[in-house]
Design a protein around this motif. Structure first.
Motif, PDB file in Angstrom:
ATOM      1  N   ASP A   1       8.259   9.618   0.826  1.00  0.00           N
ATOM      2  CA  ASP A   1       8.616  10.913   1.925  1.00  0.00           C
ATOM      3  C   ASP A   1       9.135  12.011   1.095  1.00  0.00           C
ATOM      4  O   ASP A   1       9.986  11.643  -0.363  1.00  0.00           O
ATOM      5  N   ARG A   2       8.629  12.993   1.405  1.00  0.00           N
ATOM      6  CA  ARG A   2       8.562  14.082   1.041  1.00  0.00           C
ATOM      7  C   ARG A   2       9.265  15.061   0.760  1.00  0.00           C
ATOM      8  O   ARG A   2       9.252  15.514   2.692  1.00  0.00           O
ATOM      9  N   PRO A   3      10.865  15.955   1.305  1.00  0.00           N
ATOM     10  CA  PRO A   3      11.956  16.981   2.133  1.00  0.00           C
ATOM     11  C   PRO A   3      10.859  17.854   2.589  1.00  0.00           C
ATOM     12  O   PRO A   3      10.465  18.536   2.725  1.00  0.00           O
ATOM     13  N   ASP A   4       9.754  18.849   0.843  1.00  0.00           N
ATOM     14  CA  ASP A   4       8.974  19.680   1.135  1.00  0.00           C
ATOM     15  C   ASP A   4       7.981  19.390   1.620  1.00  0.00           C
ATOM     16  O   ASP A   4       7.037  20.687   2.675  1.00  0.00           O
ATOM     17  N   ILE A   5       7.794  17.800   2.738  1.00  0.00           N
ATOM     18  CA  ILE A   5       6.802  17.793   3.730  1.00  0.00           C
ATOM     19  C   ILE A   5       7.050  17.548   4.909  1.00  0.00           C
ATOM     20  O   ILE A   5       7.488  16.340   5.484  1.00  0.00           O
TER      21      ILE A   5
ATOM     22  N   LEU B   1       0.938  -1.549   0.517  1.00  0.00           N
ATOM     23  CA  LEU B   1       0.135   0.165   0.172  1.00  0.00           C
ATOM     24  C   LEU B   1       0.650   1.248   0.009  1.00  0.00           C
ATOM     25  O   LEU B   1       1.364   1.238   1.137  1.00  0.00           O
ATOM     26  N   ILE B   2       0.564   2.546  -1.061  1.00  0.00           N
ATOM     27  CA  ILE B   2       1.530   2.911  -1.143  1.00  0.00           C
ATOM     28  C   ILE B   2       0.715   4.427  -0.633  1.00  0.00           C
ATOM     29  O   ILE B   2      -0.598   5.281  -0.556  1.00  0.00           O
ATOM     30  N   MET B   3       1.448   4.913  -0.072  1.00  0.00           N
ATOM     31  CA  MET B   3       1.137   6.530   0.608  1.00  0.00           C
ATOM     32  C   MET B   3       1.916   7.248   1.558  1.00  0.00           C
ATOM     33  O   MET B   3       3.147   7.151   1.582  1.00  0.00           O
ATOM     34  N   GLY B   4       1.608   8.600   0.882  1.00  0.00           N
ATOM     35  CA  GLY B   4       2.373   9.736   1.962  1.00  0.00           C
ATOM     36  C   GLY B   4       2.409   9.646   3.188  1.00  0.00           C
ATOM     37  O   GLY B   4       1.748   8.808   3.857  1.00  0.00           O
ATOM     38  N   ARG B   5       3.559  10.392   3.823  1.00  0.00           N
ATOM     39  CA  ARG B   5       4.306  10.334   5.162  1.00  0.00           C
ATOM     40  C   ARG B   5       2.736  11.314   5.690  1.00  0.00           C
ATOM     41  O   ARG B   5       2.810  10.658   7.113  1.00  0.00           O
ATOM     42  N   ASP B   6       2.544  12.026   5.506  1.00  0.00           N
ATOM     43  CA  ASP B   6       1.337  13.379   5.832  1.00  0.00           C
ATOM     44  C   ASP B   6      -0.311  12.310   5.942  1.00  0.00           C
ATOM     45  O   ASP B   6      -0.427  12.481   6.634  1.00  0.00           O
ATOM     46  N   VAL B   7      -0.210  11.406   5.448  1.00  0.00           N
ATOM     47  CA  VAL B   7      -1.458  10.302   5.416  1.00  0.00           C
ATOM     48  C   VAL B   7      -0.771   9.641   6.234  1.00  0.00           C
ATOM     49  O   VAL B   7      -2.169   9.200   7.419  1.00  0.00           O
TER      50      VAL B   7
ATOM     51  N   PRO C   1      11.884  10.906  -6.695  1.00  0.00           N
ATOM     52  CA  PRO C   1      12.279  12.557  -7.230  1.00  0.00           C
ATOM     53  C   PRO C   1      11.079  13.363  -7.065  1.00  0.00           C
ATOM     54  O   PRO C   1       9.708  13.253  -7.695  1.00  0.00           O
ATOM     55  N   PRO C   2      10.720  14.717  -6.746  1.00  0.00           N
ATOM     56  CA  PRO C   2      10.526  15.400  -6.637  1.00  0.00           C
ATOM     57  C   PRO C   2       9.564  15.423  -8.558  1.00  0.00           C
ATOM     58  O   PRO C   2       9.832  15.402  -9.300  1.00  0.00           O
ATOM     59  N   LEU C   3       8.034  15.817  -8.266  1.00  0.00           N
ATOM     60  CA  LEU C   3       6.949  16.515  -9.531  1.00  0.00           C
ATOM     61  C   LEU C   3       5.534  17.239  -8.897  1.00  0.00           C
ATOM     62  O   LEU C   3       4.960  16.015  -7.858  1.00  0.00           O
ATOM     63  N   ALA C   4       5.965  18.403  -8.702  1.00  0.00           N
ATOM     64  CA  ALA C   4       5.415  19.103  -8.082  1.00  0.00           C
ATOM     65  C   ALA C   4       3.663  19.164  -9.182  1.00  0.00           C
ATOM     66  O   ALA C   4       3.132  20.616  -9.442  1.00  0.00           O
TER      67      ALA C   4
END
Length: 224
Positions: free
Chosen positions: A133-137, A104-110, A174-177
């Motif tokens: 993990d995203r350095p901007d979050i 299950l793929i999820m962001g750290r904020d989730v 890699p970041p992709l905004a």
């Protein structure tokens, strides 16, 4: 076991865009997954209902992944009545794929608010979690989420292949905004979001008029 896992990426996909698709591809490539399933949520328990219909969102994903075998639409939540609980989705996948690791793929904020999810501890009975993990979050984890991360974290991707479920693996793509809300805002303002999402998806959105600004009603004798 050493079997290629299947990734599970859920969301409203309202609409699906290149950020979703590129993240799914990054997971498939970097973690050696057999494929990643994009699972649109019918009725998200913790947020407002999507603007686009279930049929539209499923169609857009189907079109977007049609030429990439490592990405697939999984519409089981759209076909199931009631709230879209991830624990039920993973349990049904586990029944269908008893010998395949699921991730299950999820962001750290989730993940930070995972203990608020329905029967969240049962998620690990069916799947691993891949934590994006995203350095901007930056986010503070719920104490139970922090405790769970500490006890289940692994730093070797082979755990995702060798075992069916139960681990948490962190990955920094890699970041992709790109965001669905930005696309909706652009369309709502009458601006173009081209190159933020697949051309075929944008063309269908434009044809259907989804997210577009409301046209003013013509004046009548009664309101002139």
């Amino acid at each position: 076991m050493n079997k290629a896992p299947v990734g599970v990426l859920g969301g409203t996909f309202d609409p699906v865009h290149n950020g979703h698709l590129r993240l799914a591809m990054e997971m498939a490539i970097a973690l050696g997954m057999d494929h990643v399933r994009l699972v649109p949520c019918a009725r998200p328990p913790h947020r407002n209902a999507p603007t686009a219909s279930p049929g539209q969102r499923a169609k857009w994903i189907r079109v977007a992944v049609s030429i990439e075998p490592r990405l697939r639409l999984d519409d089981r939540e759209l076909l199931r009545s009631g709230p879209s609980y991830t624990v039920d989705t993973l349990a049904s996948m586990r029944t269908e794929m008893p010998d395949t690791p699921l991730c299950l793929i999820m962001g750290r904020d989730v993940f930070a608010h995972l203990p608020k999810w329905h029967q969240w501890e049962r998620l690990f009975d069916s799947a691993h979690i891949v934590l994006i993990d995203r350095p901007d979050i930056q986010t503070e984890l719920h104490p139970e989420a922090e405790k769970t991360l500490a006890s289940r974290a692994v730093d070797d991707v082979r755990h995702l292949h060798d075992e069916l479920s139960g681990h948490i693996y962190s990955y920094a793509p890699p970041p992709l905004a790109i965001s669905a809300s930005r696309i909706r805002d652009l369309l709502g303002a009458g601006e173009s979001p081209r190159y933020l999402l697949p051309t075929a998806v944008l063309d269908d959105i434009m044809d259907a008029g989804v997210y577009m600004p409301s046209k003013p009603q013509p004046a009548t004798a009664a309101n002139q």
